[in-house]
Enzyme design. Structure first.
Site, mmCIF file in Angstrom:
data_model
loop_
_atom_site.group_PDB
_atom_site.id
_atom_site.type_symbol
_atom_site.label_atom_id
_atom_site.label_comp_id
_atom_site.label_asym_id
_atom_site.label_seq_id
_atom_site.Cartn_x
_atom_site.Cartn_y
_atom_site.Cartn_z
ATOM 1 N N ASN A 212 0.858 -1.192 0.000
ATOM 2 C CA ASN A 212 0.000 0.000 0.000
ATOM 3 C C ASN A 212 0.890 1.237 0.000
ATOM 4 O OD1 ASN A 212 0.455 0.848 2.885
ATOM 5 N ND2 ASN A 212 -0.388 -1.202 3.226
ATOM 6 N N ASP A 281 -4.852 -6.067 4.774
ATOM 7 C CA ASP A 281 -5.964 -6.862 5.302
ATOM 8 C C ASP A 281 -5.940 -8.295 4.775
ATOM 9 O OD1 ASP A 281 -7.067 -4.860 6.900
ATOM 10 O OD2 ASP A 281 -7.995 -3.911 5.151
ATOM 11 N N LYS A 339 -14.961 1.569 14.337
ATOM 12 C CA LYS A 339 -13.684 0.853 14.524
ATOM 13 C C LYS A 339 -13.196 0.943 15.953
ATOM 14 C CE LYS A 339 -12.013 0.906 9.986
ATOM 15 N NZ LYS A 339 -11.216 1.430 8.920
ATOM 16 N N LYS A 343 -12.569 -2.401 17.956
ATOM 17 C CA LYS A 343 -11.183 -2.771 18.258
ATOM 18 C C LYS A 343 -10.790 -2.427 19.693
ATOM 19 C CE LYS A 343 -9.886 -2.453 13.415
ATOM 20 N NZ LYS A 343 -8.749 -2.637 12.499
HETATM 21 O O1 C5P Z 1 -9.719 -1.654 9.932
HETATM 22 P P1 C5P Z 1 -8.620 -0.716 9.575
HETATM 23 O O2 C5P Z 1 -7.497 -1.383 8.834
HETATM 24 O O3 C5P Z 1 -9.036 0.548 8.932
HETATM 25 O O4 C5P Z 1 -8.065 -0.273 11.010
HETATM 26 C C1 C5P Z 1 -6.966 0.519 11.122
HETATM 27 C C2 C5P Z 1 -6.268 0.287 12.436
HETATM 28 O O5 C5P Z 1 -6.178 -1.111 12.732
HETATM 29 C C3 C5P Z 1 -4.841 0.787 12.384
HETATM 30 O O6 C5P Z 1 -4.497 1.247 13.676
HETATM 31 C C4 C5P Z 1 -4.072 -0.445 11.962
HETATM 32 O O7 C5P Z 1 -2.711 -0.384 12.360
HETATM 33 C C5 C5P Z 1 -4.824 -1.551 12.677
HETATM 34 N N1 C5P Z 1 -4.806 -2.827 11.975
HETATM 35 C C6 C5P Z 1 -4.187 -3.905 12.569
HETATM 36 N N2 C5P Z 1 -4.150 -5.115 11.936
HETATM 37 C C7 C5P Z 1 -4.725 -5.270 10.729
HETATM 38 C C8 C5P Z 1 -5.359 -4.187 10.107
HETATM 39 C C9 C5P Z 1 -5.380 -2.973 10.757
HETATM 40 O O8 C5P Z 1 -3.661 -3.761 13.682
HETATM 41 N N3 C5P Z 1 -4.680 -6.466 10.141
#
Ligand code: C5P
Length: 404
Positions: A212, A281, A339, A343
């Site tokens: 990315n 992801d 989120k 989270k």
């Molecule tokens: O769901 P999203 O990727 O937008 O969430 C972003 C947050 O989650 C960021 O803080 C990113 O570092 C963390 N993240 C993570 N592990 C993943 C994907 C995102 O810790 N596989």
């Protein structure tokens, strides 16, 4: 707040230079050591003798005069100061700071200082609003130079508008705020902070990966801000070109799974975890051992989800303070709140990566802090380092409240 601090006061050629005599007086009353550096034009408005008498220190006006000490003066002075203040700052010194021109003592010393610089612009309002001046101020802000004022009112040239130097007490207040915040940041001393940064790479074969646009700038700035505040910082970083901030320990990883392993291993001993990394992801199910051959056929890659590191930390957390970042392209706030809850983050920082001046690779960002207690704070466009410092302050503030 200013007691024991060494302040460099740069005085440039504006009528407001006479007010800077009062700044020296107020700084000294608060116990600060002041070294005044004047440009040649400034000496036309106020004599060096006035500043020498008020500061009780030599006044620097030229790179080439008889040295006052044995060492290279502009360098040794730059190394001593806790902060520099340019008041009044003319359009000329702003332009020189932007371009790095160093043709007198003041502009030279400003290239060598590594501590914060404050500038209090003072000029005719038309000069202040000229696109060149406005652009220069914008560039200086991005470089983390703090701009104080200018104020509105009558100007020496007879006109009225903004461009007057801020009042000495208002300028002193900004310096006091800065030093009181850095005192608050001492909360971070001895704290263990883990920061993740950069974009992970998910290999397809030995030469290709899914990646990315993250460069790591935001995460590295976060690591720097916590290190500045005295924390013991570990940076778990995906590949990045950025220099590691001093005092920060780096753990280099490449894939999301490697990041997961390294973060989880260190999690129990951390006080604070900031997840600034852009974690992929998905990863390819198969990682080919040989380079895939080109053909005219279309290729299908099967992807499986990666573990969500932040979600796992949210489930496992004891006392740790968790911060997540969310880069969004639509409905940033709604997605951000969702989120944060899912989270279990204590702060979630959202940014709309489609806005100019925000997102991947830029030096600035435009973010909103969302807090677990439902509060929200919108920050204007500012450098990533300044955002990181704001985050340090927010956490220090929240932590000191829960301690009380
Ligand atoms: O769901 P999203 O990727 O937008 O969430 C972003 C947050 O989650 C960021 O803080 C990113 O570092 C963390 N993240 C993570 N592990 C993943 C994907 C995102 O810790 N596989």
């Amino acid at each position: 707040m200013l007691s024991g601090k060494t302040i460099l006061l740069g005085v440039t050629g504006g009528i407001a230079a006479y007010k800077s005599v009062e700044i020296v007086s107020r700084l000294r009353k608060q116990g600060a050591e002041v070294y005044v550096v004047m440009t040649k034009a400034a000496t036309e408005f106020v004599t060096p003798l006035t500043f020498r008498s008020m500061s009780a220190n030599p006044v620097y006006t030229s790179l080439f005069e008889e040295p006052k000490t044995w060492n290279i003066e502009h360098i040794s002075l730059a190394e001593q100061v806790d902060a520099s203040l340019i008041a009044p700052a003319t359009a000329n010194i702003l332009a020189k700071m932007v371009t790095g021109i160093s043709d007198d003592f003041l502009s030279t010393v400003l290239l060598a200082v590594r501590t914060p610089i404050f500038v209090a612009p003072a000029m005719n309002h038309a000069m202040y609003h000229h696109p060149a001046t406005q652009k220069n101020l914008e560039i200086l802000r991005e470089r983390d130079i703090r701009i104080i004022g200018p104020a509105q009112g009558f100007q020496a040239c007879g006109s009225e508008g903004d461009g007057r130097m801020s009042e000495p007490q208002d300028i002193i207040n900004v310096l006091e705020d800065y030093f009181s915040q850095s005192r608050q940041n001492r909360y971070m001393s001895g704290k263990k902070v883990l920061v993740t940064a950069g974009g992970t790479r998910e290999p397809i074969d030995p030469v290709r990966y899914i990646g990315n646009f993250s460069t790591g700038k935001m995460g590295y700035a976060v690591a720097q801000a916590f290190a500045e505040a005295g924390a013991q910082v570990t940076l778990v970083s995906a590949p990045s070109e950025i220099a590691v901030p001093s005092g920060v320990e780096v753990v280099s990883i490449s894939t999301a799974e490697e990041m997961y392993t390294e973060v989880l291993r260190r999690f129990p001993e951390q006080d604070i975890v900031i997840k600034a990394a852009a974690v992929a992801d998905y990863r390819p199910v198969v990682r080919e051992t040989q380079k895939m051959k080109k053909s005219n056929q279309s290729v299908r890659l099967e992807l499986v989800p990666n573990p969500d590191i932040l979600t796992t930390l949210g489930q496992k957390k004891q006392e740790q303070f968790l911060v997540g970042f969310a880069a969004e392209t639509q409905n940033p706030l709604d997605n951000g709140w969702e989120k944060m809850k899912r989270k279990k983050a204590d702060i979630l920082i959202v940014n709309d990566v489609t806005l100019p001046g925000a997102g991947f690779g830029t030096d600035t960002n435009i973010v909103t802090f969302l807090f677990a207690d439902g509060r929200r704070r919108d920050l204007p466009q500012m450098s990533k380092l300044e955002i990181a410092r704001q985050l340090v302050e927010e956490i220090a503030h929240l932590k000191s409240k829960t301690k009380e």
